[in-house]
Write a protein that holds these residues in place. Structure first.
Motif, PDB file in Angstrom:
ATOM      1  N   TYR A  42       0.821  -1.214   0.000  1.00 21.46           N
ATOM      2  CA  TYR A  42       0.000   0.000   0.000  1.00 21.46           C
ATOM      3  C   TYR A  42       0.852   1.260   0.000  1.00 21.46           C
ATOM      4  O   TYR A  42       0.465   2.279   0.554  1.00 21.46           O
ATOM      5  CB  TYR A  42      -0.978  -0.013   1.182  1.00 21.46           C
ATOM      6  CG  TYR A  42      -2.151  -0.916   0.913  1.00 21.46           C
ATOM      7  CD1 TYR A  42      -3.315  -0.415   0.336  1.00 21.46           C
ATOM      8  CD2 TYR A  42      -2.082  -2.268   1.180  1.00 21.46           C
ATOM      9  CE1 TYR A  42      -4.381  -1.245   0.059  1.00 21.46           C
ATOM     10  CE2 TYR A  42      -3.147  -3.106   0.905  1.00 21.46           C
ATOM     11  CZ  TYR A  42      -4.297  -2.586   0.348  1.00 21.46           C
ATOM     12  OH  TYR A  42      -5.347  -3.415   0.053  1.00 21.46           O
ATOM     13  N   GLU A  43       1.993   1.206  -0.658  1.00 17.81           N
ATOM     14  CA  GLU A  43       2.811   2.397  -0.819  1.00 17.81           C
ATOM     15  C   GLU A  43       2.343   3.169  -2.050  1.00 17.81           C
ATOM     16  O   GLU A  43       1.558   2.675  -2.852  1.00 17.81           O
ATOM     17  CB  GLU A  43       4.280   2.010  -0.975  1.00 17.81           C
ATOM     18  CG  GLU A  43       4.887   1.471   0.296  1.00 17.81           C
ATOM     19  CD  GLU A  43       6.339   1.051   0.139  1.00 17.81           C
ATOM     20  OE1 GLU A  43       7.038   1.101   1.151  1.00 17.81           O
ATOM     21  OE2 GLU A  43       6.773   0.681  -0.968  1.00 17.81           O
ATOM     22  N   GLY A  44       2.859   4.360  -2.200  1.00 20.14           N
ATOM     23  CA  GLY A  44       2.564   5.167  -3.383  1.00 20.14           C
ATOM     24  C   GLY A  44       1.100   5.534  -3.481  1.00 20.14           C
ATOM     25  O   GLY A  44       0.510   5.993  -2.502  1.00 20.14           O
ATOM     26  N   PRO A  45       0.507   5.315  -4.643  1.00 24.96           N
ATOM     27  CA  PRO A  45      -0.875   5.768  -4.844  1.00 24.96           C
ATOM     28  C   PRO A  45      -1.884   5.040  -3.951  1.00 24.96           C
ATOM     29  O   PRO A  45      -2.983   5.537  -3.732  1.00 24.96           O
ATOM     30  CB  PRO A  45      -1.149   5.472  -6.323  1.00 24.96           C
ATOM     31  CG  PRO A  45      -0.158   4.423  -6.695  1.00 24.96           C
ATOM     32  CD  PRO A  45       1.054   4.675  -5.833  1.00 24.96           C
ATOM     33  N   TYR A  46      -1.505   3.880  -3.422  1.00 25.84           N
ATOM     34  CA  TYR A  46      -2.419   3.116  -2.571  1.00 25.84           C
ATOM     35  C   TYR A  46      -2.377   3.544  -1.098  1.00 25.84           C
ATOM     36  O   TYR A  46      -3.220   3.149  -0.312  1.00 25.84           O
ATOM     37  CB  TYR A  46      -2.099   1.617  -2.654  1.00 25.84           C
ATOM     38  CG  TYR A  46      -2.229   1.046  -4.043  1.00 25.84           C
ATOM     39  CD1 TYR A  46      -3.465   1.007  -4.687  1.00 25.84           C
ATOM     40  CD2 TYR A  46      -1.125   0.551  -4.710  1.00 25.84           C
ATOM     41  CE1 TYR A  46      -3.591   0.477  -5.959  1.00 25.84           C
ATOM     42  CE2 TYR A  46      -1.241   0.013  -5.993  1.00 25.84           C
ATOM     43  CZ  TYR A  46      -2.475  -0.016  -6.606  1.00 25.84           C
ATOM     44  OH  TYR A  46      -2.597  -0.540  -7.863  1.00 25.84           O
ATOM     45  N   ALA A  47      -1.392   4.335  -0.719  1.00 25.35           N
ATOM     46  CA  ALA A  47      -1.194   4.714   0.680  1.00 25.35           C
ATOM     47  C   ALA A  47      -2.419   5.340   1.339  1.00 25.35           C
ATOM     48  O   ALA A  47      -2.721   5.023   2.496  1.00 25.35           O
ATOM     49  CB  ALA A  47       0.016   5.634   0.811  1.00 25.35           C
ATOM     50  N   PRO A  48      -3.161   6.229   0.655  1.00 24.71           N
ATOM     51  CA  PRO A  48      -4.309   6.840   1.327  1.00 24.71           C
ATOM     52  C   PRO A  48      -5.363   5.834   1.813  1.00 24.71           C
ATOM     53  O   PRO A  48      -6.091   6.102   2.754  1.00 24.71           O
ATOM     54  CB  PRO A  48      -4.900   7.772   0.262  1.00 24.71           C
ATOM     55  CG  PRO A  48      -3.746   8.091  -0.637  1.00 24.71           C
ATOM     56  CD  PRO A  48      -2.920   6.836  -0.664  1.00 24.71           C
ATOM     57  N   PRO A 150     -14.289   7.171  -5.324  1.00 22.76           N
ATOM     58  CA  PRO A 150     -13.566   8.289  -4.713  1.00 22.76           C
ATOM     59  C   PRO A 150     -14.417   8.990  -3.650  1.00 22.76           C
ATOM     60  O   PRO A 150     -15.627   8.967  -3.766  1.00 22.76           O
ATOM     61  CB  PRO A 150     -13.297   9.227  -5.896  1.00 22.76           C
ATOM     62  CG  PRO A 150     -13.437   8.373  -7.116  1.00 22.76           C
ATOM     63  CD  PRO A 150     -14.421   7.307  -6.760  1.00 22.76           C
ATOM     64  N   PRO A 151     -13.840   9.538  -2.623  1.00 21.60           N
ATOM     65  CA  PRO A 151     -12.400   9.643  -2.398  1.00 21.60           C
ATOM     66  C   PRO A 151     -11.813   8.459  -1.637  1.00 21.60           C
ATOM     67  O   PRO A 151     -10.608   8.358  -1.505  1.00 21.60           O
ATOM     68  CB  PRO A 151     -12.281  10.923  -1.580  1.00 21.60           C
ATOM     69  CG  PRO A 151     -13.521  10.948  -0.752  1.00 21.60           C
ATOM     70  CD  PRO A 151     -14.598  10.337  -1.645  1.00 21.60           C
ATOM     71  N   ALA A 152     -12.646   7.531  -1.140  1.00 19.70           N
ATOM     72  CA  ALA A 152     -12.123   6.425  -0.327  1.00 19.70           C
ATOM     73  C   ALA A 152     -11.238   5.481  -1.140  1.00 19.70           C
ATOM     74  O   ALA A 152     -10.160   5.100  -0.688  1.00 19.70           O
ATOM     75  CB  ALA A 152     -13.273   5.657   0.306  1.00 19.70           C
ATOM     76  N   VAL A 153     -11.686   5.075  -2.310  1.00 14.92           N
ATOM     77  CA  VAL A 153     -10.927   4.159  -3.159  1.00 14.92           C
ATOM     78  C   VAL A 153     -10.841   4.776  -4.544  1.00 14.92           C
ATOM     79  O   VAL A 153     -11.868   4.967  -5.196  1.00 14.92           O
ATOM     80  CB  VAL A 153     -11.587   2.762  -3.221  1.00 14.92           C
ATOM     81  CG1 VAL A 153     -10.768   1.826  -4.093  1.00 14.92           C
ATOM     82  CG2 VAL A 153     -11.762   2.177  -1.826  1.00 14.92           C
ATOM     83  N   MET A 154      -9.638   5.036  -4.989  1.00 17.92           N
ATOM     84  CA  MET A 154      -9.436   5.781  -6.235  1.00 17.92           C
ATOM     85  C   MET A 154      -9.202   4.893  -7.449  1.00 17.92           C
ATOM     86  O   MET A 154      -8.958   5.396  -8.532  1.00 17.92           O
ATOM     87  CB  MET A 154      -8.249   6.734  -6.070  1.00 17.92           C
ATOM     88  CG  MET A 154      -8.408   7.732  -4.930  1.00 17.92           C
ATOM     89  SD  MET A 154      -9.826   8.834  -5.133  1.00 17.92           S
ATOM     90  CE  MET A 154      -9.253   9.825  -6.485  1.00 17.92           C
ATOM     91  N   TRP A 155      -9.255   3.588  -7.310  1.00 16.56           N
ATOM     92  CA  TRP A 155      -8.960   2.693  -8.424  1.00 16.56           C
ATOM     93  C   TRP A 155      -9.976   1.554  -8.459  1.00 16.56           C
ATOM     94  O   TRP A 155     -10.566   1.189  -7.448  1.00 16.56           O
ATOM     95  CB  TRP A 155      -7.535   2.146  -8.311  1.00 16.56           C
ATOM     96  CG  TRP A 155      -7.307   1.433  -7.012  1.00 16.56           C
ATOM     97  CD1 TRP A 155      -7.509   0.100  -6.765  1.00 16.56           C
ATOM     98  CD2 TRP A 155      -6.894   1.996  -5.768  1.00 16.56           C
ATOM     99  NE1 TRP A 155      -7.229  -0.191  -5.447  1.00 16.56           N
ATOM    100  CE2 TRP A 155      -6.853   0.954  -4.811  1.00 16.56           C
ATOM    101  CE3 TRP A 155      -6.541   3.286  -5.366  1.00 16.56           C
ATOM    102  CZ2 TRP A 155      -6.479   1.161  -3.490  1.00 16.56           C
ATOM    103  CZ3 TRP A 155      -6.178   3.478  -4.046  1.00 16.56           C
ATOM    104  CH2 TRP A 155      -6.144   2.430  -3.122  1.00 16.56           C
TER     105      TRP A 155
END
Length: 165
Positions: A42-48, A150-155
Motif C-alpha cells: 500500500y505504498e505510493g498511490p495506494y497509501a491513502p 472516490p475519495p475512499a478508493v481511487m482505483w
C-alpha cells in the motif's frame, strides 16, 4: 532472512511447521493495525487507503479474524478476516518480512476450512490490484470489477469468487 550455515533459512517462520494459525484476540489489534498501515503493498498511490486504518478490538470481537503467528516467538506474520453474511474476505495481509514464505497460502487454506465449517459455498474477494495474481493462484475465479469510489478508493478493483467445496 538468511542462512544459519546449514543452508536452512532462519528468522520468522523459517519453517512453516513453526507457524500456527489461531483466532485473533483483542490484544492483537495494535499489531494488526500496524501490519496494515506499514504494508509495502500500500505504498505510493495506494497509501491513502490504509492511512488511519484501524483493526480494533471491536472488529476482532465481531468478525472471524485469524492470525498466522510464529510458534516460537508469537510474532504475527499475517492475518485475515472472514465475514459470514454475506460471505466475503474482508482483509488479508502478510507482513513484508514474511512475504514468500507461504504464509498467504497457509491463511488461504485456513480460510477455506473456516468457510467450509461455516457452511459457506463461496467467498467473495475484492482484491487489492497488486494481489490479483495471488488470488488467481489459489483458485479464486474472476467475476467482475468493483469500480473506484472516490475519495475512499481511487482505483477499480478485481472481484473474485473463491468456491468452497
Amino acid at each position: 532472512m538468511g542462512s544459519d550455515g546449514t543452508g536452512r533459512r532462519r528468522g520468522p517462520a523459517a519453517r512453516r511447521a513453526d507457524v500456527v494459525v489461531r483466532r485473533a484476540e483483542a490484544g492483537d489489534a495494535g499489531r494488526l493495525t500496524r501490519l496494515v498501515r506499514t504494508s509495502r503493498a500500500y505504498e505510493g498511490p495506494y497509501a491513502p487507503m490504509v492511512e488511519g486504518y484501524r483493526v480494533g478490538p471491536d472488529y476482532i470481537a465481531v468478525h472471524r479474524v485469524f492470525v498466522a503467528a510464529d510458534g516460537g516467538t508469537g510474532q504475527i506474520l499475517g492475518f485475515y478476516a472472514l465475514l459470514l453474511d454475506p460471505p466475503e474476505l474482508d482483509l488479508m495481509f502478510v507482513a513484508d518480512s514474511a512475504q514468500g514464505l507461504g504464509i498467504g497460502r497457509l491463511l488461504a487454506g485456513h480460510l477455506r476450512e473456516e468457510a467450509r465449517n461455516a457452511g459457506l459455498t463461496g467467498v467473495r474477494i475484492v482484491s487489492h490490484p497488486p494481489a490479483e495474481g495471488f488470488y488467481r493462484s489459489i483458485g479464486a475465479e474472476p467475476v467482475g470489477t468493483v469500480l473506484a469510489a472516490p475519495p475512499a478508493v481511487m482505483w477499480d478493483r478485481p472481484e473474485f469468487l473463491l468456491r468452497i467445496g
